[in-house]
Design an enzyme around this catalytic site. Structure first.
Site, PDB file in Angstrom:
ATOM      1  CE1 TYR A 100     -27.958   9.261  65.011  1.00 50.25           C
ATOM      2  CE2 TYR A 100     -28.350  10.118  62.809  1.00 50.25           C
ATOM      3  CZ  TYR A 100     -28.556   9.157  63.776  1.00 50.25           C
ATOM      4  OH  TYR A 100     -29.372   8.090  63.503  1.00 50.25           O
TER       5      TYR A 100
ATOM      6  CG  ASP B 253     -28.312  18.455  62.940  1.00 47.48           C
ATOM      7  OD1 ASP B 253     -29.302  18.847  63.584  1.00 47.48           O
ATOM      8  OD2 ASP B 253     -28.147  17.258  62.626  1.00 47.48           O
TER       9      ASP B 253
HETATM   10  N1  PLP Z   1     -29.336  15.034  63.387  1.00 44.30           N
HETATM   11  C1  PLP Z   1     -29.216  14.669  64.672  1.00 44.30           C
HETATM   12  C2  PLP Z   1     -28.479  15.565  65.617  1.00 44.30           C
HETATM   13  C3  PLP Z   1     -29.767  13.458  65.115  1.00 44.30           C
HETATM   14  O1  PLP Z   1     -29.628  13.108  66.397  1.00 44.30           O
HETATM   15  C4  PLP Z   1     -30.455  12.636  64.183  1.00 44.30           C
HETATM   16  C5  PLP Z   1     -31.047  11.368  64.596  1.00 44.30           C
HETATM   17  O2  PLP Z   1     -30.879  10.913  65.708  1.00 44.30           O
HETATM   18  C6  PLP Z   1     -30.541  13.054  62.848  1.00 44.30           C
HETATM   19  C7  PLP Z   1     -29.978  14.265  62.486  1.00 44.30           C
HETATM   20  C8  PLP Z   1     -31.223  12.215  61.813  1.00 44.30           C
HETATM   21  O3  PLP Z   1     -32.605  12.360  61.931  1.00 44.30           O
HETATM   22  P1  PLP Z   1     -33.646  11.255  61.415  1.00 44.30           P
HETATM   23  O4  PLP Z   1     -33.524  10.084  62.316  1.00 44.30           O
HETATM   24  O5  PLP Z   1     -34.963  11.968  61.486  1.00 44.30           O
HETATM   25  O6  PLP Z   1     -33.284  10.902  60.020  1.00 44.30           O
END
Ligand code: PLP
Length: 405
Positions: free
Chosen positions: A123, A196
């Site tokens: 991301y 993740d």
């Molecule tokens: N990890 C992934 C794979 C994501 O797609 C995102 C956000 O789109 C995040 C982490 C970050 O999450 P947040 O927007 O809740 O901070």
């Protein structure tokens, strides 16, 4: 202490401040977890308060812990079969917390700047986090194609990282990580594996059981599921890493609030049902797009043409996630007319909701990358990401068909 009934001599304004508070808790257990809005807790004496600080048992202050947040942490711990979890105010805060905890050697309390080997496919903001809060402050960060088993093995052997960061299913090209293999390579060089798992959720994959050390979720996505709450969770496989997470989260201060915890906890009750429907819808939509003349490429690991297809089948079973990305044959100039013509898909910058959503990674999730960084990662200006919701698949396909026409 201050839990005594108020003396009748108090003035009305004093009574109004304290009346109704600190009443006895009900004898019967509430069916669902109440939202504890209190920031602090009272103990019968100063000695009891001191003992609570000393032992770490009991609630003291909401940044240190809150019963509603604990309920959510317990739920995700059970879902991921972990040792324990910490909740954060967003997925980004959770990633930050996980990286700090994983970078802290056994027996120490502070993270050490050991090399981070990160997946090339991440991301966008995760990459910026690595660059600005780690690389720019002296922690070496190297990127490699961690979804290619040979490239991953070589990069781990060459760089001997302190920790590895990978998405189970990458945003937005849906590349599939071989978590068990990565975990084995990490063990061989003493690296910690941070995963993740936002796009797979514990319904498709439980990375701790495959050897990952920490699993991170943006609970803003599928766990919350309704587009109305932001949050993040990290689940640890060992008590050592859990202790690092707890200690550092108190200092980071990005704790989740009790209202959000209750909403995410409620969302998780229907996670299995939503994932079932969303993944089934995504499967139908991916096949529809794969046969459409206006689409040149479909990225969806449930299609036999996707490079991660075999691994997805092995790791996730029958489903392949609920995102489908695609390239428009008409190129970048075809993107805006397509997105603007959609009526049911909402043009919103998130994923994982019950609503179907459309976004353009080059303009949203990967906007902060340079054009070269996007090109190196295969994220073109004609790439569109669809997050499939729980609506009727027929309606979603009809919407795509009319917008593509
Ligand atoms: N990890 C992934 C794979 C994501 O797609 C995102 C956000 O789109 C995040 C982490 C970050 O999450 P947040 O927007 O809740 O901070």
């Amino acid at each position: 202490m201050n839990q005594q009934p108020e003396p009748p001599s108090w003035h009305l304004e004093t009574k109004l401040v304290h009346a109704g508070e600190r009443t006895t808790t009900p004898k019967a257990t509430p069916t669902t977890t109440p939202i504890y809005t209190t920031t602090t807790y009272l103990y019968p004496s100063l000695a009891d308060l001191d003992a609570a600080f000393a032992t770490g048992e009991g609630y003291l202050y909401t940044r240190y812990g809150n019963p509603t947040v604990t309920a959510l942490e317990q739920a995700i711990t059970i879902a991921e079969a972990g040792r324990g979890a910490v909740a954060y105010g967003s997925g980004m805060a959770a990633l930050h917390g996980a990286l700090l905890a994983a970078a802290t050697p056994r027996g120490e309390t502070a993270p050490r700047p050991g090399l981070i080997l990160a997946a090339r496919d991440l991301y966008g903001s995760t990459m910026v986090l690595l660059e600005e809060l780690f690389a720019a402050r002296g922690t070496p960060v190297v990127y490699a194609d961690l979804c290619d088993p040979d490239a991953a093995a070589e990069a781990i052997a060459t760089h001997k990282p302190a920790l590895l960061l990978v998405e189970t299913l990458s945003n937005p090209l849906l590349r599939v990580a071989h978590v068990a293999e990565l975990a084995a390579h990490c063990r061989a060089v003493g690296a910690r594996l941070v995963v993740d798992g936002t796009l797979t959720t514990p319904i498709l994959l439980r990375p701790l059981s495959l050897g990952a050390d920490l699993v991170v979720h943006s609970a803003t996505k599928y766990l919350g599921g309704h587009g109305d709450v932001a949050g993040g969770l990290v689940v640890a496989r060992s008590s050592l890493l859990l202790a690092n997470l707890v200690r550092q989260s108190r200092l980071l201060g990005a704790s989740l609030g009790p209202f959000e915890a209750q909403q995410i906890l409620r969302g998780m009750k229907t996670l299995a049902l939503r994932m079932e429907r969303q993944c089934a819808n995504a499967h139908r939509i991916a096949h529809f797009l794969a046969e459409h003349a206006a689409i040149s490429t479909v990225y969806y690991p449930g299609l036999a043409t996707h490079p991660g297809h075999a691994q997805a089948q092995q790791s996730f079973g029958t489903h392949a996630g609920a995102l489908v990305s695609c390239e428009l044959r008409g190129g970048p100039s075809a993107v805006a007319p397509f997105v603007d013509a959609l009526r049911l898909f909402l043009p919103a910058t998130t994923l994982g909701d019950i609503y179907s959503l459309v976004s353009v990674p080059a303009l949203a999730s990967h906007r902060e990358l340079t054009p070269l960084q996007r090109a190196e990662r295969g994220i073109s200006d004609s790439l569109v990401r669809l997050s499939i919701g729980i609506e009727a698949a027929e309606d979603l396909i009809a919407d795509l068909a009319q917008a593509l026409a």
